[in-house]
Motif scaffolding. Structure first.
Motif, PDB file in Angstrom:
ATOM      1  N   ALA A   1     -32.090 -42.887 -22.459  1.00 41.95           N
ATOM      2  CA  ALA A   1     -31.347 -41.886 -23.211  1.00 41.95           C
ATOM      3  C   ALA A   1     -29.899 -42.345 -23.310  1.00 41.95           C
ATOM      4  O   ALA A   1     -29.492 -43.308 -22.663  1.00 41.95           O
ATOM      5  CB  ALA A   1     -31.451 -40.537 -22.512  1.00 41.95           C
ATOM      6  N   PRO A   2     -29.085 -41.658 -24.113  1.00 36.83           N
ATOM      7  CA  PRO A   2     -27.684 -42.060 -24.255  1.00 36.83           C
ATOM      8  C   PRO A   2     -26.929 -42.008 -22.928  1.00 36.83           C
ATOM      9  O   PRO A   2     -27.344 -41.374 -21.970  1.00 36.83           O
ATOM     10  CB  PRO A   2     -27.137 -41.013 -25.241  1.00 36.83           C
ATOM     11  CG  PRO A   2     -28.329 -40.509 -25.987  1.00 36.83           C
ATOM     12  CD  PRO A   2     -29.442 -40.543 -24.981  1.00 36.83           C
ATOM     13  N   ARG A   3     -25.792 -42.718 -22.900  1.00 39.14           N
ATOM     14  CA  ARG A   3     -24.846 -42.681 -21.787  1.00 39.14           C
ATOM     15  C   ARG A   3     -25.451 -43.191 -20.478  1.00 39.14           C
ATOM     16  O   ARG A   3     -25.154 -42.691 -19.410  1.00 39.14           O
ATOM     17  CB  ARG A   3     -24.291 -41.270 -21.582  1.00 39.14           C
ATOM     18  CG  ARG A   3     -23.587 -40.695 -22.807  1.00 39.14           C
ATOM     19  CD  ARG A   3     -23.059 -39.311 -22.513  1.00 39.14           C
ATOM     20  NE  ARG A   3     -24.111 -38.416 -22.084  1.00 39.14           N
ATOM     21  CZ  ARG A   3     -24.987 -37.836 -22.895  1.00 39.14           C
ATOM     22  NH1 ARG A   3     -24.945 -38.050 -24.196  1.00 39.14           N
ATOM     23  NH2 ARG A   3     -25.899 -37.017 -22.409  1.00 39.14           N
ATOM     24  N   GLY A   4     -26.317 -44.193 -20.579  1.00 38.82           N
ATOM     25  CA  GLY A   4     -26.884 -44.772 -19.364  1.00 38.82           C
ATOM     26  C   GLY A   4     -27.881 -43.881 -18.667  1.00 38.82           C
ATOM     27  O   GLY A   4     -28.194 -44.107 -17.496  1.00 38.82           O
ATOM     28  N   GLU A   5     -28.382 -42.856 -19.331  1.00 41.23           N
ATOM     29  CA  GLU A   5     -29.373 -41.965 -18.747  1.00 41.23           C
ATOM     30  C   GLU A   5     -30.769 -42.371 -19.195  1.00 41.23           C
ATOM     31  O   GLU A   5     -30.944 -43.075 -20.194  1.00 41.23           O
ATOM     32  CB  GLU A   5     -29.091 -40.514 -19.151  1.00 41.23           C
ATOM     33  CG  GLU A   5     -27.762 -39.986 -18.609  1.00 41.23           C
ATOM     34  CD  GLU A   5     -27.503 -38.553 -19.037  1.00 41.23           C
ATOM     35  OE1 GLU A   5     -28.137 -38.099 -20.009  1.00 41.23           O
ATOM     36  OE2 GLU A   5     -26.660 -37.891 -18.403  1.00 41.23           O
ATOM     37  N   PHE A   6     -31.751 -41.915 -18.434  1.00 41.25           N
ATOM     38  CA  PHE A   6     -33.144 -42.200 -18.742  1.00 41.25           C
ATOM     39  C   PHE A   6     -33.906 -40.884 -18.828  1.00 41.25           C
ATOM     40  O   PHE A   6     -33.590 -39.926 -18.120  1.00 41.25           O
ATOM     41  CB  PHE A   6     -33.774 -43.078 -17.663  1.00 41.25           C
ATOM     42  CG  PHE A   6     -33.118 -44.428 -17.519  1.00 41.25           C
ATOM     43  CD1 PHE A   6     -33.633 -45.533 -18.163  1.00 41.25           C
ATOM     44  CD2 PHE A   6     -31.970 -44.571 -16.749  1.00 41.25           C
ATOM     45  CE1 PHE A   6     -33.029 -46.779 -18.032  1.00 41.25           C
ATOM     46  CE2 PHE A   6     -31.357 -45.808 -16.605  1.00 41.25           C
ATOM     47  CZ  PHE A   6     -31.886 -46.915 -17.260  1.00 41.25           C
ATOM     48  N   ALA A   7     -34.905 -40.830 -19.689  1.00 44.28           N
ATOM     49  CA  ALA A   7     -35.720 -39.628 -19.850  1.00 44.28           C
ATOM     50  C   ALA A   7     -36.869 -39.670 -18.849  1.00 44.28           C
ATOM     51  O   ALA A   7     -37.754 -40.519 -18.945  1.00 44.28           O
ATOM     52  CB  ALA A   7     -36.262 -39.531 -21.274  1.00 44.28           C
ATOM     53  N   PHE A   8     -36.829 -38.755 -17.888  1.00 46.53           N
ATOM     54  CA  PHE A   8     -37.852 -38.699 -16.833  1.00 46.53           C
ATOM     55  C   PHE A   8     -38.785 -37.516 -17.045  1.00 46.53           C
ATOM     56  O   PHE A   8     -38.360 -36.443 -17.468  1.00 46.53           O
ATOM     57  CB  PHE A   8     -37.195 -38.563 -15.458  1.00 46.53           C
ATOM     58  CG  PHE A   8     -36.438 -39.777 -15.011  1.00 46.53           C
ATOM     59  CD1 PHE A   8     -37.073 -40.771 -14.273  1.00 46.53           C
ATOM     60  CD2 PHE A   8     -35.101 -39.933 -15.333  1.00 46.53           C
ATOM     61  CE1 PHE A   8     -36.374 -41.898 -13.864  1.00 46.53           C
ATOM     62  CE2 PHE A   8     -34.398 -41.053 -14.929  1.00 46.53           C
ATOM     63  CZ  PHE A   8     -35.031 -42.041 -14.195  1.00 46.53           C
ATOM     64  N   ASP A   9     -40.050 -37.734 -16.742  1.00 50.57           N
ATOM     65  CA  ASP A   9     -41.042 -36.652 -16.736  1.00 50.57           C
ATOM     66  C   ASP A   9     -42.023 -36.949 -15.601  1.00 50.57           C
ATOM     67  O   ASP A   9     -43.179 -37.286 -15.823  1.00 50.57           O
ATOM     68  CB  ASP A   9     -41.758 -36.571 -18.080  1.00 50.57           C
ATOM     69  CG  ASP A   9     -42.674 -35.350 -18.164  1.00 50.57           C
ATOM     70  OD1 ASP A   9     -42.565 -34.469 -17.282  1.00 50.57           O
ATOM     71  OD2 ASP A   9     -43.499 -35.291 -19.089  1.00 50.57           O
ATOM     72  N   LEU A  10     -41.507 -36.814 -14.373  1.00 48.14           N
ATOM     73  CA  LEU A  10     -42.299 -37.128 -13.188  1.00 48.14           C
ATOM     74  C   LEU A  10     -42.628 -35.843 -12.435  1.00 48.14           C
ATOM     75  O   LEU A  10     -41.729 -35.188 -11.917  1.00 48.14           O
ATOM     76  CB  LEU A  10     -41.515 -38.069 -12.263  1.00 48.14           C
ATOM     77  CG  LEU A  10     -41.159 -39.454 -12.825  1.00 48.14           C
ATOM     78  CD1 LEU A  10     -40.224 -40.187 -11.871  1.00 48.14           C
ATOM     79  CD2 LEU A  10     -42.425 -40.259 -13.068  1.00 48.14           C
ATOM     80  N   PRO A  11     -43.901 -35.462 -12.361  1.00 51.06           N
ATOM     81  CA  PRO A  11     -44.271 -34.267 -11.604  1.00 51.06           C
ATOM     82  C   PRO A  11     -44.183 -34.521 -10.106  1.00 51.06           C
ATOM     83  O   PRO A  11     -44.031 -35.662  -9.664  1.00 51.06           O
ATOM     84  CB  PRO A  11     -45.720 -34.024 -12.029  1.00 51.06           C
ATOM     85  CG  PRO A  11     -46.238 -35.413 -12.325  1.00 51.06           C
ATOM     86  CD  PRO A  11     -45.075 -36.150 -12.923  1.00 51.06           C
ATOM     87  N   SER A  12     -44.272 -33.468  -9.307  1.00 45.88           N
ATOM     88  CA  SER A  12     -44.365 -33.629  -7.862  1.00 45.88           C
ATOM     89  C   SER A  12     -45.672 -34.356  -7.551  1.00 45.88           C
ATOM     90  O   SER A  12     -46.726 -34.005  -8.073  1.00 45.88           O
ATOM     91  CB  SER A  12     -44.344 -32.258  -7.178  1.00 45.88           C
ATOM     92  OG  SER A  12     -44.521 -32.407  -5.789  1.00 45.88           O
ATOM     93  N   GLN A  13     -45.607 -35.374  -6.716  1.00 45.58           N
ATOM     94  CA  GLN A  13     -46.770 -36.211  -6.430  1.00 45.58           C
ATOM     95  C   GLN A  13     -46.505 -36.984  -5.137  1.00 45.58           C
ATOM     96  O   GLN A  13     -45.402 -36.917  -4.586  1.00 45.58           O
ATOM     97  CB  GLN A  13     -47.014 -37.186  -7.585  1.00 45.58           C
ATOM     98  CG  GLN A  13     -45.813 -38.077  -7.869  1.00 45.58           C
ATOM     99  CD  GLN A  13     -45.971 -38.882  -9.147  1.00 45.58           C
ATOM    100  OE1 GLN A  13     -46.913 -39.683  -9.268  1.00 45.58           O
ATOM    101  NE2 GLN A  13     -45.082 -38.669 -10.103  1.00 45.58           N
ATOM    102  N   PRO A  14     -47.516 -37.703  -4.615  1.00 49.61           N
ATOM    103  CA  PRO A  14     -47.263 -38.525  -3.437  1.00 49.61           C
ATOM    104  C   PRO A  14     -46.048 -39.418  -3.665  1.00 49.61           C
ATOM    105  O   PRO A  14     -45.872 -39.990  -4.756  1.00 49.61           O
ATOM    106  CB  PRO A  14     -48.553 -39.333  -3.301  1.00 49.61           C
ATOM    107  CG  PRO A  14     -49.605 -38.431  -3.872  1.00 49.61           C
ATOM    108  CD  PRO A  14     -48.930 -37.753  -5.043  1.00 49.61           C
ATOM    109  N   LEU A  15     -45.209 -39.526  -2.652  1.00 48.79           N
ATOM    110  CA  LEU A  15     -43.920 -40.177  -2.825  1.00 48.79           C
ATOM    111  C   LEU A  15     -44.037 -41.620  -3.312  1.00 48.79           C
ATOM    112  O   LEU A  15     -43.254 -42.062  -4.165  1.00 48.79           O
ATOM    113  CB  LEU A  15     -43.134 -40.123  -1.515  1.00 48.79           C
ATOM    114  CG  LEU A  15     -41.692 -40.624  -1.585  1.00 48.79           C
ATOM    115  CD1 LEU A  15     -40.892 -39.842  -2.618  1.00 48.79           C
ATOM    116  CD2 LEU A  15     -41.035 -40.520  -0.213  1.00 48.79           C
ATOM    117  N   GLY A  16     -44.992 -42.362  -2.781  1.00 44.12           N
ATOM    118  CA  GLY A  16     -45.142 -43.753  -3.205  1.00 44.12           C
ATOM    119  C   GLY A  16     -45.386 -43.867  -4.705  1.00 44.12           C
ATOM    120  O   GLY A  16     -44.784 -44.711  -5.385  1.00 44.12           O
ATOM    121  N   ALA A  17     -46.266 -43.018  -5.234  1.00 45.92           N
ATOM    122  CA  ALA A  17     -46.569 -43.042  -6.666  1.00 45.92           C
ATOM    123  C   ALA A  17     -45.350 -42.633  -7.483  1.00 45.92           C
ATOM    124  O   ALA A  17     -45.076 -43.193  -8.547  1.00 45.92           O
ATOM    125  CB  ALA A  17     -47.743 -42.110  -6.973  1.00 45.92           C
TER     126      ALA A  17
END
Length: 203
Positions: free
Chosen positions: A5-21
Motif C-alpha cells: 500500500a502507499p507510504r511503505g505500508e502493506f495490506a494485511f488480511d491475517l486471521p488469528s491462527q497458530p503463531l508459526g503460520a
C-alpha cells in the motif's frame, strides 16, 4: 488481496491462527524476515492483522498478547524473544496490581481522548477492541458493533486510534475490550463520569 500500500505500508488480511503460520503469512506479505526459536511459537496464537500497516506495526499487532516481542535489527529483519515473565502470584486468576493500575491509566486516557474529541455518543454505546504497542500507542482499534450512527462510529474509531498512553505491563492480556455508554438524557455528562470500563481481553 494483499499487496504493498502507499507510504511503505502493506495490506494485511491475517486471521488469528497458530503463531508459526501467521509469521509465515506476515513474511510473505511484508518481505521481512522474522527469526526465532521454533519452540517460542508452540501453543501460541496470533492476533488478527487486517488493514494497511508498516511491517513493524503489523508485527506488533500480530504478536499482541502472545507473550513475545520483536526487536528490529539494522539489516531489516526482526528477532523474537519472550516478554519478561510474571511472578507466580501475578499469573493467578486475580488481576495483578500492575494490571489494575494500567486499567485505570487506560480508562483515564480514554475519557480524556473521547471528551476532547467530542466522540461520546448521544445514543447507543461504543464497544471496541484495542491492540496496544509496548509504548502504549493503539496499533489497531475495532468496533464490535455500530452505535447506530455512522458519523458517531467514525468519530469514535478515530478518537480511539489517536489514544496514546503509557505502555502496558509485561504479560498484559490483549486485545482489551472497552465499553462506553451513551450520554445521559439530561446531556450533563461533564466528561467526568467514569463510563469507560475496560474489561479483560476477549478473543
Amino acid at each position: 488481496m494483499c499487496g504493498e500500500a502507499p507510504r511503505g505500508e502493506f495490506a494485511f488480511d491475517l486471521p488469528s491462527q497458530p503463531l508459526g503460520a501467521a509469521l509465515e503469512g506476515y513474511a510473505r506479505i511484508s518481505g521481512r524476515e522474522v527469526l526465532y526459536d521454533g519452540r517460542l511459537a508452540e501453543g501460541r496464537r496470533s492476533s488478527p492483522v487486517q488493514g494497511a500497516y508498516t511491517a513493524e506495526t503489523a508485527l506488533q499487532i500480530l504478536l499482541a498478547g502472545s507473550g513475545l516481542k520483536a526487536d528490529a535489527k539494522a539489516d531489516g529483519f526482526f528477532v523474537l524473544s519472550r516478554v519478561p515473565a510474571r511472578s507466580a502470584a501475578e499469573r493467578g486468576l486475580r488481576l495483578s496490581a500492575a494490571d489494575t493500575h494500567y486499567y485505570g491509566v487506560l480508562q483515564a486516557g480514554l475519557r480524556a481522548e473521547l471528551c476532547g474529541s467530542h466522540a461520546l455518543p448521544e445514543t447507543g454505546r461504543i464497544a471496541a477492541r484495542l491492540w496496544l504497542s509496548q509504548t502504549g500507542a493503539v496499533l489497531q482499534a475495532r468496533l464490535l458493533g455500530s452505535t447506530g450512527n455512522s458519523e458517531w462510529d467514525q468519530r469514535a474509531i478515530a478518537a480511539l486510534r489517536r489514544l496514546q498512553i503509557a505502555g502496558p505491563p509485561p504479560g498484559f492480556a490483549q486485545p482489551v475490550t472497552i465499553v462506553v455508554l451513551p450520554r445521559p438524557s439530561d446531556g450533563d455528562d461533564g466528561c467526568a463520569a467514569q463510563r469507560q470500563s475496560p474489561t479483560r481481553a476477549g478473543r
